[in-house]
Each structure stands twice: as C-alpha cells, then as structure tokens.
Design a protein around this motif. Structure first.
Motif, PDB file in Angstrom:
ATOM      1  N   LYS A 121      49.582  16.118  38.584  1.00 21.20           N
ATOM      2  CA  LYS A 121      48.526  17.092  38.854  1.00 21.20           C
ATOM      3  C   LYS A 121      49.067  18.196  39.768  1.00 21.20           C
ATOM      4  O   LYS A 121      49.586  17.925  40.840  1.00 21.20           O
ATOM      5  CB  LYS A 121      47.341  16.419  39.532  1.00 21.20           C
ATOM      6  CG  LYS A 121      46.229  17.385  39.911  1.00 21.20           C
ATOM      7  CD  LYS A 121      45.096  16.704  40.643  1.00 21.20           C
ATOM      8  CE  LYS A 121      44.419  15.676  39.778  1.00 21.20           C
ATOM      9  NZ  LYS A 121      43.836  16.206  38.552  1.00 21.20           N
ATOM     10  N   TYR A 122      48.950  19.430  39.284  1.00 22.27           N
ATOM     11  CA  TYR A 122      49.255  20.599  40.090  1.00 22.27           C
ATOM     12  C   TYR A 122      47.932  21.207  40.531  1.00 22.27           C
ATOM     13  O   TYR A 122      47.023  21.381  39.716  1.00 22.27           O
ATOM     14  CB  TYR A 122      49.993  21.658  39.270  1.00 22.27           C
ATOM     15  CG  TYR A 122      51.424  21.342  38.918  1.00 22.27           C
ATOM     16  CD1 TYR A 122      52.464  21.920  39.641  1.00 22.27           C
ATOM     17  CD2 TYR A 122      51.739  20.508  37.856  1.00 22.27           C
ATOM     18  CE1 TYR A 122      53.787  21.650  39.304  1.00 22.27           C
ATOM     19  CE2 TYR A 122      53.059  20.244  37.522  1.00 22.27           C
ATOM     20  CZ  TYR A 122      54.075  20.818  38.247  1.00 22.27           C
ATOM     21  OH  TYR A 122      55.374  20.554  37.915  1.00 22.27           O
ATOM     22  N   THR A 123      47.827  21.536  41.798  1.00 27.99           N
ATOM     23  CA  THR A 123      46.673  22.265  42.309  1.00 27.99           C
ATOM     24  C   THR A 123      47.196  23.521  42.980  1.00 27.99           C
ATOM     25  O   THR A 123      48.040  23.439  43.880  1.00 27.99           O
ATOM     26  CB  THR A 123      45.876  21.425  43.333  1.00 27.99           C
ATOM     27  OG1 THR A 123      45.478  20.198  42.720  1.00 27.99           O
ATOM     28  CG2 THR A 123      44.633  22.174  43.812  1.00 27.99           C
ATOM     29  N   PHE A 124      46.749  24.669  42.508  1.00 32.75           N
ATOM     30  CA  PHE A 124      47.140  25.952  43.078  1.00 32.75           C
ATOM     31  C   PHE A 124      45.900  26.543  43.729  1.00 32.75           C
ATOM     32  O   PHE A 124      44.922  26.879  43.054  1.00 32.75           O
ATOM     33  CB  PHE A 124      47.704  26.880  42.001  1.00 32.75           C
ATOM     34  CG  PHE A 124      48.932  26.313  41.339  1.00 32.75           C
ATOM     35  CD1 PHE A 124      50.157  26.342  41.983  1.00 32.75           C
ATOM     36  CD2 PHE A 124      48.853  25.736  40.087  1.00 32.75           C
ATOM     37  CE1 PHE A 124      51.290  25.816  41.382  1.00 32.75           C
ATOM     38  CE2 PHE A 124      49.978  25.200  39.472  1.00 32.75           C
ATOM     39  CZ  PHE A 124      51.197  25.244  40.124  1.00 32.75           C
ATOM     40  N   TRP A 125      45.918  26.651  45.063  1.00 37.66           N
ATOM     41  CA  TRP A 125      44.720  26.975  45.835  1.00 37.66           C
ATOM     42  C   TRP A 125      44.118  28.335  45.477  1.00 37.66           C
ATOM     43  O   TRP A 125      42.916  28.438  45.307  1.00 37.66           O
ATOM     44  CB  TRP A 125      45.020  26.970  47.332  1.00 37.66           C
ATOM     45  CG  TRP A 125      45.777  25.817  47.869  1.00 37.66           C
ATOM     46  CD1 TRP A 125      46.938  25.884  48.615  1.00 37.66           C
ATOM     47  CD2 TRP A 125      45.472  24.422  47.770  1.00 37.66           C
ATOM     48  NE1 TRP A 125      47.354  24.620  48.950  1.00 37.66           N
ATOM     49  CE2 TRP A 125      46.478  23.702  48.459  1.00 37.66           C
ATOM     50  CE3 TRP A 125      44.453  23.702  47.152  1.00 37.66           C
ATOM     51  CZ2 TRP A 125      46.489  22.322  48.553  1.00 37.66           C
ATOM     52  CZ3 TRP A 125      44.464  22.323  47.243  1.00 37.66           C
ATOM     53  CH2 TRP A 125      45.464  21.647  47.934  1.00 37.66           C
ATOM     54  N   LYS A 126      44.948  29.365  45.437  1.00 36.41           N
ATOM     55  CA  LYS A 126      44.411  30.730  45.341  1.00 36.41           C
ATOM     56  C   LYS A 126      45.213  31.529  44.316  1.00 36.41           C
ATOM     57  O   LYS A 126      46.343  31.930  44.578  1.00 36.41           O
ATOM     58  CB  LYS A 126      44.480  31.404  46.720  1.00 36.41           C
ATOM     59  CG  LYS A 126      43.792  32.737  46.809  1.00 36.41           C
ATOM     60  CD  LYS A 126      43.849  33.243  48.246  1.00 36.41           C
ATOM     61  CE  LYS A 126      43.121  34.555  48.389  1.00 36.41           C
ATOM     62  NZ  LYS A 126      43.221  35.066  49.771  1.00 36.41           N
ATOM     63  N   CYS A 127      44.624  31.754  43.137  1.00 34.58           N
ATOM     64  CA  CYS A 127      45.328  32.405  42.034  1.00 34.58           C
ATOM     65  C   CYS A 127      44.591  33.676  41.619  1.00 34.58           C
ATOM     66  O   CYS A 127      43.363  33.698  41.550  1.00 34.58           O
ATOM     67  CB  CYS A 127      45.417  31.462  40.836  1.00 34.58           C
ATOM     68  SG  CYS A 127      46.243  29.907  41.230  1.00 34.58           S
ATOM     69  N   ARG A 128      45.376  34.685  41.324  1.00 29.85           N
ATOM     70  CA  ARG A 128      44.817  35.965  40.883  1.00 29.85           C
ATOM     71  C   ARG A 128      45.472  36.347  39.559  1.00 29.85           C
ATOM     72  O   ARG A 128      46.695  36.334  39.451  1.00 29.85           O
ATOM     73  CB  ARG A 128      45.122  37.037  41.920  1.00 29.85           C
ATOM     74  CG  ARG A 128      44.596  38.405  41.558  1.00 29.85           C
ATOM     75  CD  ARG A 128      45.192  39.468  42.485  1.00 29.85           C
ATOM     76  NE  ARG A 128      44.621  40.763  42.261  1.00 29.85           N
ATOM     77  CZ  ARG A 128      44.967  41.591  41.294  1.00 29.85           C
ATOM     78  NH1 ARG A 128      45.884  41.255  40.419  1.00 29.85           N
ATOM     79  NH2 ARG A 128      44.395  42.777  41.177  1.00 29.85           N
ATOM     80  N   PRO A 129      44.658  36.697  38.553  1.00 34.34           N
ATOM     81  CA  PRO A 129      45.257  37.172  37.298  1.00 34.34           C
ATOM     82  C   PRO A 129      46.121  38.402  37.572  1.00 34.34           C
ATOM     83  O   PRO A 129      45.762  39.261  38.371  1.00 34.34           O
ATOM     84  CB  PRO A 129      44.057  37.547  36.430  1.00 34.34           C
ATOM     85  CG  PRO A 129      42.895  36.853  37.045  1.00 34.34           C
ATOM     86  CD  PRO A 129      43.197  36.716  38.506  1.00 34.34           C
ATOM     87  N   THR A 130      47.276  38.473  36.904  1.00 27.65           N
ATOM     88  CA  THR A 130      48.186  39.599  37.132  1.00 27.65           C
ATOM     89  C   THR A 130      47.724  40.866  36.435  1.00 27.65           C
ATOM     90  O   THR A 130      48.215  41.945  36.729  1.00 27.65           O
ATOM     91  CB  THR A 130      49.602  39.275  36.614  1.00 27.65           C
ATOM     92  OG1 THR A 130      49.529  39.094  35.193  1.00 27.65           O
ATOM     93  CG2 THR A 130      50.177  38.044  37.279  1.00 27.65           C
ATOM     94  N   GLY A 131      46.815  40.722  35.484  1.00 34.12           N
ATOM     95  CA  GLY A 131      46.386  41.872  34.702  1.00 34.12           C
ATOM     96  C   GLY A 131      47.161  42.008  33.407  1.00 34.12           C
ATOM     97  O   GLY A 131      46.838  42.835  32.567  1.00 34.12           O
ATOM     98  N   LYS A 132      48.207  41.175  33.233  1.00 31.39           N
ATOM     99  CA  LYS A 132      48.965  41.182  31.983  1.00 31.39           C
ATOM    100  C   LYS A 132      48.333  40.169  31.042  1.00 31.39           C
ATOM    101  O   LYS A 132      48.459  38.967  31.239  1.00 31.39           O
ATOM    102  CB  LYS A 132      50.420  40.807  32.250  1.00 31.39           C
ATOM    103  CG  LYS A 132      51.196  41.868  32.998  1.00 31.39           C
ATOM    104  CD  LYS A 132      52.601  41.412  33.322  1.00 31.39           C
ATOM    105  CE  LYS A 132      53.425  41.301  32.072  1.00 31.39           C
ATOM    106  NZ  LYS A 132      54.835  40.994  32.344  1.00 31.39           N
TER     107      LYS A 132
END
Length: 169
Positions: A121-132
């Motif tokens: 299990k990977y948990t990534f706290w804070k992710c933002r779409p790059t727009g690509k």
C-alpha cells in the motif's frame, strides 16, 4: 538471500488506485476503477556537491530538491475521472474547466502486489494534478484518461515523511 517470491509481477485485483479529499482516510476514498498500463511512481533528487580545495572529489552531497510524480491511465472514462485528472470538481453531469486559479489537492492510495506474497500500500498525502492529461476517442480502442500527479510536501507531517508512506500488509 535471493528468493523468487520477492519478484513482483502484476498489480492488484481491485481498488488499485483510489483518491480522497486531501487528508481523508482511505475508507473515504473513491476507487478510480480499472487502469491500463500500470502505475508509474517516479522519484527524482537533485544534490549539491560539496567540494574543497584539498580533495579532488566531492566530500559530501546535500539534497537541494526532491520530486515525486505518479502517472497512470484510467480505463473508465467517467466525468469524475476526467475532473480528477484536470484538478477540478465534477458537477451534476458536467465538468467545467479553464482559467482556474488553483488545482484541487487529493490524497492518493495505490494498492499493488508486494514481495513475498504481501499486498503493498502506497499512501501519498498531498497530490496535485500536473495539468498534463488527455483523452483520445478512437474507433478501434478504449478511451483512456491520462492522469499525472505531483506529490507535494505535506508540511503537517514530520520532515522525512512528507510525501507519504509504503507499507506491506
């Protein structure tokens, strides 16, 4: 010692990629459905070489920048998935976008196979779409939604733990 059980092949049967509002638990996350082509997790680090006159080679390296990127293709071409890739909200049967001032941040959960038969299990706290992102509608193939996220440092977490965590369960 080497072991063939540590060779990981394939992803997960279900719930491979989930997204929740930033900071929410996985139980509140939405399963993004089927993916195609796997999940790519790319880590990059830039370091400064510390050099002194008395030694020809660097005597130390100091990290000056760290980046983490997640990429995957969603097979389920729902409006919710398109909105996620664009970093906007999905309304009642429509996605409106363009000239935004900020992208929505999400917490991403990636569930895959791990070594020795475990689930990882990977948990990534804070992710933002790059727009690509992109969608191609064609006669002889599925429409995939390309999604790419930058993982941002979550400053509410301890230094050294601000991107996320990986655990075998």
């Amino acid at each position: 010692m080497s072991s063939t059980t540590n060779i990981v092949v394939g992803v997960s049967a279900s719930g491979t990629v989930k997204a929740s509002e930033y900071g929410a638990a996985e139980s509140a996350a939405r399963d993004l459905g089927f993916i195609k082509g796997g999940v790519s997790i790319e880590h990059e680090e830039t370091a400064y070489d510390v050099k002194v006159d008395q030694v020809l080679a660097p005597i130390e390296k100091v990290t000056t920048e760290e980046n983490l990127k997640i990429k995957f293709s969603l097979s389920e071409a729902t409006l919710e998935n398109i909105a996620l890739a664009l970093g906007v909200n999905c309304g009642a049967g429509k996605v409106e976008f363009g000239d935004k001032t900020a992208s929505l941040t999400k917490t991403l959960f990636i569930n895959v196979k791990g070594a020795d038969g475990a689930s990882r299990k990977y948990t990534f706290w804070k992710c933002r779409p790059t727009g690509k992102t992109g969608q191609t509608y064609k006669r002889d193939g599925e429409t995939l939604i390309e999604a790419e996220f930058d993982v941002l440092a979550d400053i509410s977490k301890e230094r050294g733990k601000r991107f996320g965590m990986i655990e075998d369960i």
